[in-house]
Enzyme design. Structure first.
Site, short mmCIF file in Angstrom:
data_model
loop_
_atom_site.label_atom_id
_atom_site.label_comp_id
_atom_site.label_asym_id
_atom_site.label_seq_id
_atom_site.Cartn_x
_atom_site.Cartn_y
_atom_site.Cartn_z
N ASP A 1 -15.81 -23.56 8.46
CA ASP A 1 -16.67 -24.09 6.77
C ASP A 1 -15.71 -23.13 6.14
O ASP A 1 -16.01 -21.85 5.04
CB ASP A 1 -17.92 -23.61 6.26
CG ASP A 1 -18.09 -24.51 4.96
OD1 ASP A 1 -17.28 -25.34 4.83
OD2 ASP A 1 -19.37 -24.37 4.35
N GLU B 1 2.70 2.82 1.80
CA GLU B 1 2.20 3.90 1.24
C GLU B 1 0.72 3.85 0.18
O GLU B 1 0.57 4.39 -0.56
CB GLU B 1 3.06 5.01 0.47
CG GLU B 1 4.43 5.14 0.87
CD GLU B 1 4.85 5.62 0.43
OE1 GLU B 1 4.80 6.94 -0.74
OE2 GLU B 1 6.75 6.16 0.15
N GLU C 1 -3.27 4.31 -1.16
CA GLU C 1 -4.47 5.57 -1.41
C GLU C 1 -5.18 4.95 -1.79
O GLU C 1 -5.46 3.95 -0.97
CB GLU C 1 -3.48 6.44 -2.48
CG GLU C 1 -1.83 7.09 -2.28
CD GLU C 1 -1.28 7.81 -4.16
OE1 GLU C 1 -0.62 8.54 -4.07
OE2 GLU C 1 -2.59 7.25 -4.72
N GLU D 1 -4.25 14.05 -1.25
CA GLU D 1 -2.93 13.52 -2.71
C GLU D 1 -3.67 14.37 -3.87
O GLU D 1 -4.10 15.29 -3.26
CB GLU D 1 -3.55 12.12 -2.31
CG GLU D 1 -2.25 10.96 -2.62
CD GLU D 1 -0.89 11.55 -3.33
OE1 GLU D 1 -0.73 12.26 -4.21
OE2 GLU D 1 0.18 11.32 -2.89
N GLU E 1 -4.00 10.42 1.15
CA GLU E 1 -3.18 9.00 1.58
C GLU E 1 -2.65 8.79 3.11
O GLU E 1 -2.01 10.15 4.09
CB GLU E 1 -1.63 9.48 1.20
CG GLU E 1 -0.63 7.68 1.19
CD GLU E 1 0.94 8.78 0.09
OE1 GLU E 1 2.11 8.57 0.60
OE2 GLU E 1 0.91 9.26 -0.73
N HIS F 1 2.41 2.37 -3.03
CA HIS F 1 4.03 2.51 -3.47
C HIS F 1 5.06 1.04 -2.14
O HIS F 1 3.76 1.65 -0.82
CB HIS F 1 4.54 3.62 -3.06
CG HIS F 1 4.13 4.21 -4.20
ND1 HIS F 1 4.86 6.18 -4.92
CD2 HIS F 1 3.71 4.26 -5.46
CE1 HIS F 1 3.92 6.04 -5.97
NE2 HIS F 1 3.67 5.64 -6.37
N ARG G 1 11.24 9.77 -10.92
CA ARG G 1 9.79 9.50 -10.17
C ARG G 1 9.57 8.97 -11.15
O ARG G 1 8.14 8.66 -10.37
CB ARG G 1 8.88 10.45 -9.70
CG ARG G 1 9.76 10.43 -8.54
CD ARG G 1 8.99 11.42 -7.52
NE ARG G 1 9.43 12.24 -6.25
CZ ARG G 1 9.13 11.35 -4.82
NH1 ARG G 1 8.16 10.55 -4.96
NH2 ARG G 1 10.16 11.93 -3.42
N GLU H 1 11.54 1.15 -4.01
CA GLU H 1 10.66 1.80 -3.96
C GLU H 1 9.61 1.52 -4.63
O GLU H 1 10.22 1.81 -6.27
CB GLU H 1 9.83 3.06 -3.72
CG GLU H 1 8.80 3.80 -3.67
CD GLU H 1 8.89 5.24 -4.16
OE1 GLU H 1 7.25 5.78 -3.08
OE2 GLU H 1 9.69 5.51 -4.08
N ARG I 1 6.87 0.57 -7.06
CA ARG I 1 5.64 2.52 -7.39
C ARG I 1 4.75 1.86 -7.78
O ARG I 1 3.90 2.54 -8.34
CB ARG I 1 6.22 3.60 -7.85
CG ARG I 1 7.67 4.30 -7.32
CD ARG I 1 8.01 5.16 -8.12
NE ARG I 1 7.20 6.44 -7.59
CZ ARG I 1 6.77 6.71 -9.08
NH1 ARG I 1 6.64 5.61 -10.27
NH2 ARG I 1 5.62 7.59 -9.29
#
Length: 446
Positions: free
Chosen positions: A55, A134, A136, A191, A198, A247, A318, A335, A337
């Site tokens: 359903d 990645e 976490e 982390e 992570e 990430h 970063r 990547e 982030r």
């Protein structure tokens, strides 16, 4: 994970040899929640013949009651017997696609939608969209009634070892269970925040990567409970410490290999990589609602806790939204982030892929890379460097999403409309709630 495509007869044989008693048929709703239909193995033939119904009206974002009958078509390459036992016999799971009664893939199924976008990518000459997530998560203690508390399981921090990291045994067990299920775990560590962990696993193509993320969440929550812990993928469960991200490392492949790598290109990146990056940045604000889909997501996207808040890219730094990790050759990748683990992986990957393909189709080029700390820039410097902000709440993110026809194409009409409607309701509910912070600030003052 090495995928194997099983035949129906091989599945029947596995049920016997592995002593499987129950079949867990998994699919994912609009919000990214895993849904299960569990049936005894007496229903196996019905499943293998695509005749098993459920359903659909009871599932978020699916259909109204008057059109509720749906069929589950199993993807036999996702067959897996859970390594943990059951007193009533072993349980196998298979991930299913949702079909309508007239035999067509249901457009409101996020997995079907990702298959559609991947087919578009293949028509554009690419063989796969590789995703390395990645994710976490936090581990909280549970009370005597088995309800989660806000007490963290440790006081550890980034890469800590026992005895500070009391979640280590739980995390190790999670890794062992994942490996039994065919995952290739590349890293597992504590982390930055207390109670935060992570686990990174090897990249896979888009559909398999989304399946893997959903399986991963299920394993983490299951094993954590065995330790009396509650695992949550909520992006920011506690204020004042880092939130949980997911990430996303990504690259496109062709028959010749990694389409993002060019030994002679600037930073050894190909034109395809720069156009994909251009598309990703051009649609970054508009896809934020998909990759950061809940009210709480925006408590993570604030300065000071390592999460990105500005639309920019870099090969070294970063602090921007998109980073180009240093590995080249077959490991060349971008990547993103900002993504958090509350995201529906099927929708998030479809949105990222469509944004990048739009960049390739239209030859978009990104602004220059920003190789210094954006958090130390003032507003004027950011404007000079063409750096914009990500949306700062779900309301603004939903408005940005609604304005973008490319994101509408990424989700398809059914999912797009259902998602927008759900997010507007979520924001309206949040706006009406009165928080402890407000009472602490204002009750006595006024």
């Amino acid at each position: 994970m090495a995928k194997k495509t099983y035949t129906k007869d091989e599945i029947r044989e596995l049920v016997k040899t592995e002593h499987v008693e129950f079949l867990r048929l998994m699919f994912t709703d609009l919000m990214g929640s895993i849904k299960n239909v569990e049936v005894p193995t007496s229903q196996l033939d019905k499943l293998l013949d695509n005749k098993l119904m459920f359903d659909g009206s009871s599932i978020d974002g699916f259909v109204r009651i008057e059109e509720s009958d749906m069929y589950l078509h199993p993807d036999l390459s996702t067959w897996m017997v859970f390594p943990w036992g059951s007193e009533h016999g072993r349980v196998a799971r298979v991930i299913c696609e949702v079909y309508t009664t007239d035999g067509k893939p249901f457009e409101g199924d996020p997995r079907n939608n990702l298959i559609r976008v991947v087919d578009e990518m293949k028509a554009a000459g690419f063989t796969s969209f590789n995703i390395g997530p990645e994710p976490e998560f936090f581990l909280f203690k549970m009370d005597e009634n088995g309800e989660p508390t806000l007490k963290l399981n440790d006081k550890g921090s980034y890469f800590d070892l026992a005895p500070m990291d009391l979640g280590e045994n739980c995390r190790r067990d999670i890794v062992l269970e994942l490996e039994k299920m065919g995952f290739e775990v590349e890293a597992a560590h504590h982390e930055v925040a207390p109670g935060q962990h992570e686990i990174d696993f090897k990249y896979a193509d888009a559909l398999e990567a989304a399946d893997n993320i959903q399986t991963f969440k299920l394993v983490v929550k299951t094993i954590a409970r065995k330790y009396g812990l509650f695992a949550t993928f909520m992006p920011k469960p506690l204020e004042g410490i880092n939130g949980s991200g997911m990430h996303m490392n990504m690259s496109l492949s062709t028959a010749k290999g990694n389409a993002f790598y060019d030994a002679d290109g600037e930073l050894e990146l190909s034109e395809t990589a720069y156009h994909f990056l251009g598309g990703l940045l051009a649609h970054a604000r508009n896809l934020t609602a998909v990759v950061n889909p809940i009210v709480n997501s925006y408590k993570r996207l604030v300065p000071g806790f390592e999460a990105p808040v500005y639309v920019a890219w870099s090969g070294s730094n970063r602090s921007p939204l998109v980073r180009v990790p240093s590995a080249r050759g077959n490991s060349t990748r971008l990547e993103l982030r900002s993504v958090d683990p509350a995201a529906n992986p099927y929708l998030a990957i479809a949105a990222m892929l469509e944004a990048g393909l739009d960049g390739i189709r239209n030859g978009m080029t990104p602004n220059d890379s920003v190789d210094r700390n954006i958090y130390s820039m003032d507003e004027k410097e950011r404007d000079t460097n063409h750096i914009s902000n990500l949306p700062d709440n779900l309301h603004n993110a939903t408005k940005a999403l609604q304005s973008d026809p490319v994101m509408k194409a990424a989700l398809g009409d059914h999912l797009f409309q259902s998602f927008i409607e759900a997010k507007k309701l979520e924001w309206a509910s949040y706006r009406q709630s009165v928080t402890k912070w407000e009472r602490d600030q204002y009750l006595e003052q006024y």
